[in-house]
Design an enzyme around this catalytic site. Structure first.
Site, PDB file in Angstrom:
ATOM      1  N   CYS A   2      87.143  97.257 -75.019  1.00 34.95           N
ATOM      2  CA  CYS A   2      87.882  97.350 -73.491  1.00 34.95           C
ATOM      3  C   CYS A   2      89.335  97.460 -73.428  1.00 34.95           C
ATOM      4  CB  CYS A   2      87.484  95.972 -72.774  1.00 34.95           C
ATOM      5  SG  CYS A   2      85.679  95.606 -72.710  1.00 34.95           S
ATOM      6  N   ARG A  27      89.201 103.408 -73.926  1.00 34.54           N
ATOM      7  CA  ARG A  27      88.759 102.337 -74.298  1.00 34.54           C
ATOM      8  C   ARG A  27      87.661 101.821 -73.688  1.00 34.54           C
ATOM      9  NH1 ARG A  27      91.929  99.984 -78.216  1.00 34.54           N
ATOM     10  NH2 ARG A  27      90.769  97.681 -77.998  1.00 34.54           N
ATOM     11  N   TRP A  76      84.330  98.144 -70.916  1.00 31.23           N
ATOM     12  CA  TRP A  76      83.301  98.961 -71.684  1.00 31.23           C
ATOM     13  C   TRP A  76      82.338  98.009 -71.978  1.00 31.23           C
ATOM     14  CZ3 TRP A  76      81.743 103.820 -72.692  1.00 31.23           C
ATOM     15  CH2 TRP A  76      80.718 103.981 -73.724  1.00 31.23           C
ATOM     16  N   ASN A 102      89.055  91.227 -74.245  1.00 30.35           N
ATOM     17  CA  ASN A 102      88.743  92.529 -74.935  1.00 30.35           C
ATOM     18  C   ASN A 102      88.067  91.996 -76.306  1.00 30.35           C
ATOM     19  OD1 ASN A 102      88.128  94.954 -76.420  1.00 30.35           O
ATOM     20  ND2 ASN A 102      90.388  94.744 -77.190  1.00 30.35           N
ATOM     21  N   GLY A 103      86.663  92.187 -76.713  1.00 34.43           N
ATOM     22  CA  GLY A 103      86.159  91.864 -77.793  1.00 34.43           C
ATOM     23  C   GLY A 103      84.929  91.329 -77.534  1.00 34.43           C
ATOM     24  N   GLU A 485      72.399 116.205 -90.904  1.00 32.94           N
ATOM     25  CA  GLU A 485      73.747 115.598 -89.957  1.00 32.94           C
ATOM     26  C   GLU A 485      74.925 116.354 -90.667  1.00 32.94           C
ATOM     27  OE1 GLU A 485      74.062 114.596 -87.300  1.00 32.94           O
ATOM     28  OE2 GLU A 485      75.968 113.370 -87.408  1.00 32.94           O
ATOM     29  N   LYS A 489      77.521 118.394 -88.097  1.00 26.17           N
ATOM     30  CA  LYS A 489      78.879 118.257 -87.947  1.00 26.17           C
ATOM     31  C   LYS A 489      79.768 119.613 -88.586  1.00 26.17           C
ATOM     32  CE  LYS A 489      78.884 115.486 -85.862  1.00 26.17           C
ATOM     33  NZ  LYS A 489      78.123 114.712 -85.597  1.00 26.17           N
ATOM     34  N   GLU A 492      78.892 122.564 -85.612  1.00 29.69           N
ATOM     35  CA  GLU A 492      79.378 122.281 -84.473  1.00 29.69           C
ATOM     36  C   GLU A 492      81.113 122.561 -84.129  1.00 29.69           C
ATOM     37  OE1 GLU A 492      78.294 118.587 -82.304  1.00 29.69           O
ATOM     38  OE2 GLU A 492      78.472 117.455 -84.363  1.00 29.69           O
ATOM     39  N   HIS A 508      60.855 128.692-101.230  1.00 29.08           N
ATOM     40  CA  HIS A 508      59.918 129.255-100.077  1.00 29.08           C
ATOM     41  C   HIS A 508      60.703 130.135 -99.255  1.00 29.08           C
ATOM     42  CE1 HIS A 508      56.793 126.654-102.109  1.00 29.08           C
ATOM     43  NE2 HIS A 508      57.764 125.536-101.949  1.00 29.08           N
ATOM     44  N   LYS A 607      79.855 116.251 -73.972  1.00 30.85           N
ATOM     45  CA  LYS A 607      79.726 115.044 -74.631  1.00 30.85           C
ATOM     46  C   LYS A 607      78.366 114.329 -74.391  1.00 30.85           C
ATOM     47  CE  LYS A 607      80.709 111.445 -77.218  1.00 30.85           C
ATOM     48  NZ  LYS A 607      80.263 111.663 -78.665  1.00 30.85           N
TER      49      LYS A 607
HETATM   50  C1  F6R Z   1      76.398 115.931 -82.299  1.00 34.57           C
HETATM   51  C2  F6R Z   1      76.250 115.203 -81.045  1.00 34.57           C
HETATM   52  C3  F6R Z   1      75.058 115.509 -80.316  1.00 34.57           C
HETATM   53  C4  F6R Z   1      74.207 114.278 -79.888  1.00 34.57           C
HETATM   54  C5  F6R Z   1      73.064 114.465 -78.878  1.00 34.57           C
HETATM   55  C6  F6R Z   1      72.344 113.357 -78.248  1.00 34.57           C
HETATM   56  O1  F6R Z   1      77.895 115.471 -82.996  1.00 34.57           O
HETATM   57  O2  F6R Z   1      77.015 114.405 -80.498  1.00 34.57           O
HETATM   58  O3  F6R Z   1      74.043 116.097 -81.218  1.00 34.57           O
HETATM   59  O4  F6R Z   1      73.995 113.434 -80.851  1.00 34.57           O
HETATM   60  O5  F6R Z   1      73.617 115.380 -77.853  1.00 34.57           O
HETATM   61  O6  F6R Z   1      73.278 112.615 -77.217  1.00 34.57           O
HETATM   62  P1  F6R Z   1      73.028 111.202 -77.207  1.00 34.57           P
HETATM   63  O7  F6R Z   1      73.273 110.237 -78.469  1.00 34.57           O
HETATM   64  O8  F6R Z   1      74.079 110.819 -76.047  1.00 34.57           O
HETATM   65  O9  F6R Z   1      71.672 110.951 -76.448  1.00 34.57           O
END
Ligand code: F6R
Length: 612
Positions: A2, A27, A76, A102-103, A485, A489, A492, A508, A607
């Protein structure tokens, strides 16, 4: 995580508090509040749910709240859903003590019960209100000395905190205390500030004091005095902040993603500490009893993107360690494929945001079929957290960069703890192994931090491949899951096409894509599959691939096969993803930077994907 601010001086406090909070919204942003004192008058508290602008509107940008002394907070949620009730500041029953925090107070439940026995009544679900009433309790018991009350409360509280506190009997004074949560005190002539981070006060001053662990500060107009926990006065040096505002918001890092990559040891540690108490696992916060875990006949993990990759990892870990059958589905597939689910099954939805449309729909589908659901969620009070029968919260704090890093790592940590507990209650590991697994888990944050120390080598290597068109990640077992993963990374944020393959699948089809100079990243953390992986790497090398090998310290023989090697600390084989993912996150990051791309906001991505 927070954000807290405080101000005392000759100006009006509320507009300064709001301005400071606006710089701390990264935060936390589920609710906000301020508390302002005008001389001897009663303290005014204004709070609101939602983003800071709601509070700004409610207070007419702070102009409606008068006074030269105040504290503020942007939240948060960690304990209690986002609501006005749970928003800070919190006040003791008769408002003698008002504070923002915060914490995480780990023993808040135990303290709350003790205070309830002494007649304290609580209006919120927060650990902060418990801290406020604990200070109030000591304050009243020991002659109304604020310093003494705070010091006593600090001795009693376990966990992390940065607190800014006002006492009704001490107008014109603010107290601050901290342990393991960030907090600074700024000063500019008669203006004195508190903030959890530099950006909140940069507009007003660049001169700050760093308040140390288990220390207390007493702020008055133009003056600040520091004390240790024994209430002895201590001297502090002023430090001048040299960062510009933008750099300060990112903690000195160039991008949020890099900042969040570095926050992973903390995200993992906080998540583990919330589930492991005194050397044993407690899932009572999530409402998961051992009897319940014992009865589960099948686990269905459902998620999207990186959270799905966590699911793939957990499938390997849970099946191997706890011998419970696990299926993993992409939420967008699960919801439409009429899955067959056993009535004693458990559907686990993994989601950072808790709002991903497909994951939410999958959760509802499972509930409709009468199957128990568990959310592993980062955002408290989000839709998935509210609707799932049980919730384990990851404590990664807000994640700003679109590409997830710290939330992914915290999800892995939560999943591992669940796997260990499942294995224990189902008799698949004995007491000794259980203790060993917990010790291994608790070492992960330091091992992640150690892996981060090697970032310059990855940076150098990435700079050589910024023009790559295709990159392949190969691994077997858990290393395949890490590859998935790592590949996401990379693609994207660097827009380089990449794919992850189970190394045994290369023959294959995929191997026809290998040609001179193509980068293949081999992941080899699983010792029993090491030799087979080396054979696969030799195969692609003979077709011209340029090889990077990612393995654990000790496997130095890999240098006979690969062109570039990266080593990570050894862990239990089950938990290797947590360290091995770090160089791959860095690889994606540095590639993106070397191509001059918008690392934190890659094109076409959001996001939180709240539409299908
Ligand atoms: C990749 C990424 C996305 C999320 C996906 C699920 O870096 O961030 O692939 O993992 O959109 O999002 P959440 O976890 O919010 O359901």
């Amino acid at each position: 995580m927070c954000g807290i601010v405080g101000y005392i001086g000759q100006q009006q406090a509320a507009p300064i508090l709001l301005q400071g909070l606006s710089k701390l919204e990264y935060r936390g942003y589920d609710s906000a509040g301020i508390s302002v004192r005008n001389g001897e008058e009663e303290t005014v508290i204004v709070k609101s749910k939602g983003r800071l602008k709601v509070l700004a509107e409610k207070t007419n940008d702070g102009l409606a709240v008068k006074g030269n002394c105040g504290i503020g907070h942007t939240r948060w949620a960690t304990h209690g859903e986002p609501s006005e009730q749970n928003a800070h500041p919190h006040a003791s029953e008769d408002s003698s003590v008002v504070a923002v925090h915060n914490g995480i107070i780990e023993n808040y439940q135990e303290i709350k019960e003790k205070l309830e026995k002494k007649g304290y009544v609580f209006y919120s679900e927060t650990d902060t209100e418990v801290a406020v009433n604990l200070i109030d309790y000591y304050y009243k018991k020991h002659d109304g000395d604020p310093l003494d009350a705070i010091a006593k409360a600090m001795m009693r509280i376990r966990g992390s905190y940065a607190l800014a506190i006002m006492f009704r009997d001490y107008p014109g004074e603010i107290f601050a205390a901290r342990k393991d949560s960030p907090m600074i005190i700024g000063i500019n002539n008669s203006d004195v500030f508190i903030a959890s981070d530099v950006p909140a006060i940069l507009k007003y001053t660049r001169n700050v004091y760093y308040i140390g662990n288990m220390e207390i500060a007493r702020l008055t107009c133009g003056n600040v005095t520091f004390y240790n926990i024994d209430k002895e006065e201590i001297e502090k040096e002023l430090t001048e902040i040299k960062w510009d505002e933008e750099a300060a918001e990112k903690g000195g890092f160039e991008h949020y993603m890099m900042k969040e990559i570095h926050e992973q040891p903390k995200a993992v540690r906080d998540t583990l500490n919330s589930m492991i108490k005194n050397g044993s696992i407690s899932l009572s916060d999530a409402g998961l009893s051992d009897e319940e875990l014992e009865k589960i006949s099948h686990i269905y993990i459902v998620a999207c993107g990186s959270a799905y990759h966590v699911g793939v990892t957990l499938q390997y870990v849970i099946e191997d360690m706890a011998r419970v059958p696990v299926s993993v589905d992409l939420a967008s597939e699960f919801r439409y494929r009429q899955p067959i689910m056993e009535k004693d099954g458990l559907v686990i939805i993994i989601s950072q945001s808790g709002e991903t449309a497909d994951s939410l729909a999958a959760l509802r589908e499972a509930k409709e079929k009468g199957v128990k659901t568990l959310g592993i969620v980062n955002v408290v009070g989000s839709s998935i957290a509210r609707e799932a029968d049980r919730v384990i919260y990851t404590l990664a704090g807000p994640e700003i960069a679109v590409a997830t890093t710290k939330a992914y790592s915290a999800q892995l940590a939560a999943g591992y703890v669940l796997a260990v507990q499942l294995a224990k209650v189902r008799g698949k590991i004995n007491e000794e192994k259980y203790t060993e697994m917990i010790e291994e888990l608790l070492m992960l944050p330091d091992k992640i931090a150690k892996t981060l120390e090697d970032k310059e080598r990855i940076q150098w290597f990435a700079s050589k491949f910024s023009n790559a068109k295709d990159v392949f990640f190969v691994g077997r077992g858990l290393d395949y899951a890490i590859g998935l993963e790592g590949s996401l990374k990379m693609k994207e944020i660097s827009y380089i096409h990449s794919e992850a393959y189970a190394a045994g699948e290369l023959k294959h089809g995929t191997i026809s894509l290998i040609e001179d100079g193509i980068l293949v990243i081999g992941i080899l953390t699983q010792q029993e599959l090491y030799e087979k992986m080396i054979s696969n790497l030799v195969e692609v090398k003979s077709r011209g691939a340029y090889l990077m090998g990612l393995t654990v310290y000790g496997n130095y023989g890999i240098e006979d096969t690969v062109d570039f090697s990266v080593y990570v600390p050894k862990t239990s084989k089950y938990f290797a993803s947590s360290v091995a993912i770090i160089p791959l996150q860095l690889m994606g990051y540095y590639l993106s930077v070397s191509k001059g791309l918008d690392v934190d906001k890659p094109r076409n991505l959001a996001k939180s994907v709240t539409v299908e």
